[in-house]
Design a protein around this motif. Structure first.
Motif, PDB file in Angstrom:
ATOM      1  N   SER A  19     -13.057  29.632 -55.583  1.00 21.68           N
ATOM      2  CA  SER A  19     -13.631  28.450 -56.409  1.00 21.68           C
ATOM      3  C   SER A  19     -14.458  27.352 -55.675  1.00 21.68           C
ATOM      4  O   SER A  19     -14.326  26.251 -56.239  1.00 21.68           O
ATOM      5  N   ALA A  20     -14.881  27.723 -54.564  1.00 20.77           N
ATOM      6  CA  ALA A  20     -15.674  26.833 -53.564  1.00 20.77           C
ATOM      7  C   ALA A  20     -16.868  26.398 -54.287  1.00 20.77           C
ATOM      8  O   ALA A  20     -17.276  26.993 -55.228  1.00 20.77           O
ATOM      9  N   VAL A  21     -17.327  25.474 -53.543  1.00 20.33           N
ATOM     10  CA  VAL A  21     -18.605  24.850 -54.353  1.00 20.33           C
ATOM     11  C   VAL A  21     -19.542  25.980 -54.307  1.00 20.33           C
ATOM     12  O   VAL A  21     -19.962  26.598 -53.378  1.00 20.33           O
ATOM     13  N   ALA A  22     -20.421  25.839 -55.441  1.00 20.21           N
ATOM     14  CA  ALA A  22     -21.304  27.051 -55.488  1.00 20.21           C
ATOM     15  C   ALA A  22     -22.751  26.326 -55.737  1.00 20.21           C
ATOM     16  O   ALA A  22     -22.751  25.250 -55.918  1.00 20.21           O
ATOM     17  N   ALA A  23     -23.698  26.992 -55.335  1.00 16.07           N
ATOM     18  CA  ALA A  23     -25.373  26.707 -55.309  1.00 16.07           C
ATOM     19  C   ALA A  23     -26.123  27.883 -56.211  1.00 16.07           C
ATOM     20  O   ALA A  23     -25.756  28.865 -55.992  1.00 16.07           O
ATOM     21  N   PRO A  24     -26.566  27.412 -57.356  1.00 12.72           N
ATOM     22  CA  PRO A  24     -27.183  28.263 -58.291  1.00 12.72           C
ATOM     23  C   PRO A  24     -28.267  29.142 -57.476  1.00 12.72           C
ATOM     24  O   PRO A  24     -28.993  28.785 -56.583  1.00 12.72           O
ATOM     25  N   THR A  25     -28.345  30.473 -57.909  1.00 14.14           N
ATOM     26  CA  THR A  25     -29.549  31.352 -57.807  1.00 14.14           C
ATOM     27  C   THR A  25     -30.337  31.549 -58.808  1.00 14.14           C
ATOM     28  O   THR A  25     -29.960  31.857 -59.935  1.00 14.14           O
ATOM     29  N   VAL A  26     -31.718  31.258 -58.835  1.00 16.98           N
ATOM     30  CA  VAL A  26     -32.307  31.399 -59.889  1.00 16.98           C
ATOM     31  C   VAL A  26     -33.706  32.591 -59.370  1.00 16.98           C
ATOM     32  O   VAL A  26     -34.418  32.079 -58.197  1.00 16.98           O
ATOM     33  N   ILE A  27     -34.111  33.576 -59.981  1.00 14.71           N
ATOM     34  CA  ILE A  27     -34.990  34.408 -59.533  1.00 14.71           C
ATOM     35  C   ILE A  27     -36.102  34.656 -60.597  1.00 14.71           C
ATOM     36  O   ILE A  27     -35.621  34.964 -61.757  1.00 14.71           O
ATOM     37  N   GLU A  28     -37.241  34.400 -60.325  1.00 15.78           N
ATOM     38  CA  GLU A  28     -38.115  34.648 -61.272  1.00 15.78           C
ATOM     39  C   GLU A  28     -38.963  36.040 -61.040  1.00 15.78           C
ATOM     40  O   GLU A  28     -40.033  36.084 -60.255  1.00 15.78           O
ATOM     41  N   ALA A  29     -38.415  36.978 -61.608  1.00 10.85           N
ATOM     42  CA  ALA A  29     -39.182  38.387 -61.876  1.00 10.85           C
ATOM     43  C   ALA A  29     -40.196  38.441 -62.634  1.00 10.85           C
ATOM     44  O   ALA A  29     -40.599  37.201 -63.399  1.00 10.85           O
ATOM     45  N   LYS A  30     -41.193  39.315 -62.508  1.00 10.08           N
ATOM     46  CA  LYS A  30     -42.326  39.457 -63.382  1.00 10.08           C
ATOM     47  C   LYS A  30     -42.059  39.493 -64.885  1.00 10.08           C
ATOM     48  O   LYS A  30     -42.919  38.622 -65.428  1.00 10.08           O
ATOM     49  N   THR A  31     -41.000  40.018 -65.115  1.00 11.46           N
ATOM     50  CA  THR A  31     -40.995  40.185 -66.755  1.00 11.46           C
ATOM     51  C   THR A  31     -39.561  39.270 -67.266  1.00 11.46           C
ATOM     52  O   THR A  31     -39.347  39.424 -68.521  1.00 11.46           O
ATOM     53  N   PHE A  32     -38.763  38.776 -66.463  1.00  8.55           N
ATOM     54  CA  PHE A  32     -37.496  38.008 -66.850  1.00  8.55           C
ATOM     55  C   PHE A  32     -37.355  36.955 -65.911  1.00  8.55           C
ATOM     56  O   PHE A  32     -37.561  37.108 -64.510  1.00  8.55           O
ATOM     57  N   THR A  33     -36.217  36.071 -66.128  1.00  9.92           N
ATOM     58  CA  THR A  33     -35.863  34.966 -65.201  1.00  9.92           C
ATOM     59  C   THR A  33     -34.186  35.370 -65.192  1.00  9.92           C
ATOM     60  O   THR A  33     -33.657  35.595 -66.110  1.00  9.92           O
ATOM     61  N   PHE A  34     -33.812  35.543 -63.981  1.00 15.11           N
ATOM     62  CA  PHE A  34     -32.271  35.889 -63.709  1.00 15.11           C
ATOM     63  C   PHE A  34     -31.643  34.337 -63.002  1.00 15.11           C
ATOM     64  O   PHE A  34     -32.262  33.879 -62.193  1.00 15.11           O
ATOM     65  N   SER A  35     -30.438  34.204 -63.536  1.00 15.71           N
ATOM     66  CA  SER A  35     -29.866  32.976 -63.080  1.00 15.71           C
ATOM     67  C   SER A  35     -28.329  33.374 -62.744  1.00 15.71           C
ATOM     68  O   SER A  35     -27.519  34.065 -63.640  1.00 15.71           O
ATOM     69  N   ASN A  36     -27.894  33.114 -61.585  1.00 15.37           N
ATOM     70  CA  ASN A  36     -26.637  33.181 -61.008  1.00 15.37           C
ATOM     71  C   ASN A  36     -26.072  31.491 -60.816  1.00 15.37           C
ATOM     72  O   ASN A  36     -26.204  31.151 -59.810  1.00 15.37           O
ATOM     73  N   PRO A  37     -25.566  30.863 -61.973  1.00 18.06           N
ATOM     74  CA  PRO A  37     -25.222  29.363 -61.482  1.00 18.06           C
ATOM     75  C   PRO A  37     -23.961  29.171 -60.619  1.00 18.06           C
ATOM     76  O   PRO A  37     -23.783  28.101 -59.940  1.00 18.06           O
ATOM     77  N   ASP A  38     -23.261  30.157 -60.250  1.00 15.55           N
ATOM     78  CA  ASP A  38     -22.043  29.775 -59.478  1.00 15.55           C
ATOM     79  C   ASP A  38     -22.176  30.486 -58.040  1.00 15.55           C
ATOM     80  O   ASP A  38     -21.031  30.960 -57.395  1.00 15.55           O
ATOM     81  N   SER A  39     -23.254  30.846 -57.695  1.00 14.62           N
ATOM     82  CA  SER A  39     -23.342  31.699 -56.587  1.00 14.62           C
ATOM     83  C   SER A  39     -23.218  30.902 -55.270  1.00 14.62           C
ATOM     84  O   SER A  39     -23.611  29.682 -55.118  1.00 14.62           O
TER      85      SER A  39
END
Length: 243
Positions: free
Chosen positions: A19-39
């Protein structure tokens, strides 16, 4: 204190540390956007070509590794999301990873009594859901693993604009040393070791181009114009032939 109590205590400590402090990951692929808000560790786009984009879950892998000569554990729980770009649909996915287990129970020399013990236990689950009430659920468990266990979760024909995934994992290890008394009365001990790791958790997302409603409307208009042109040309030809 028995083995089960120690393992459950290790799991509780693992999820508390997750449960430590997280920093989001956002990946802009060619055909979609990926988000991991708690990484806590950035996930990585490994490849993106031909309607298939592969993401390495670095954050998941970082949380799923433990080795100890005592009782220990670790765990992960997180939600990730995918949003297809305009003109595309998510048509399927394939998640793969490998459990690697180590069990090294110490043994007293010369066949003396007092051998140590080593054990491990782990699980990974994936629940996916989409915008058209679609959902899928997969689970993999290992116990007393001394070697490798590769597995794949996959699903196809999803046809989704949006998709969310819940990833959960836990692992515990427990080891007790070997203890023995030498023939001259000296008490000796040697550590045992137990470990469990999840290697290279990756997800490949498959997409396909799908015409938007505006495209269908323009196509229908184009076909209508072509039909009208052919009919007009035929009337002119028939009129010229009758003169």
């Amino acid at each position: 204190m028995n083995l089960f109590t120690l393992q459950m205590g290790a799991v509780a400590l693992a999820f508390a540390s997750a449960s430590a402090v997280a920093a989001p990951t956002v990946i802009e692929a060619k055909t979609f956007t990926f988000s991991n808000p708690d990484s806590n560790v950035a996930d990585v786009l490994v490849s993106d070509t031909g309607g298939a984009a592969t993401i390495r879950f670095s954050d998941f892998a970082d949380s799923m590794a433990v080795m100890s000569s005592d009782a220990d554990g670790n765990g992960y729980s997180g939600d990730v999301s995918f949003a297809a770009r305009s003109g595309y649909l998510i048509t399927g996915y394939s998640f793969s990873a490998t459990f690697v287990g180590t069990l090294d129970a110490a043994v007293p020399p010369g066949g003396l009594a007092g051998a140590g013990s080593a054990s491990n236990r782990g699980s990974v689950s994936l629940f996916a859901s989409g915008d058209n009430t679609w959902s899928g659920n997969s689970n993999r468990q290992v116990n007393l693993l001394n070697g490798n266990d590769a597995f794949v979760f996959s699903s196809g024909n999803t046809m989704l604009k949006e998709m969310t995934m819940s990833l959960n994992g836990s692992m515990t290890v427990f080891a007790m040393p070997a203890t023995w008394t030498t023939p001259d009365g000296v008490l000796r001990s040697q550590d045992s070791f137990a470990g469990l790791t999840l290697l290279n958790p990756t997800l490949t997302v498959y997409t396909s181009a799908v015409p938007e409603p505006e495209t269908y409307a323009m196509l229908a208009l184009g076909l209508a114009v072509i039909g009208l042109t052919r009919r007009t040309r035929r009337r002119l030809q028939d009129g010229a032939a009758s003169v």
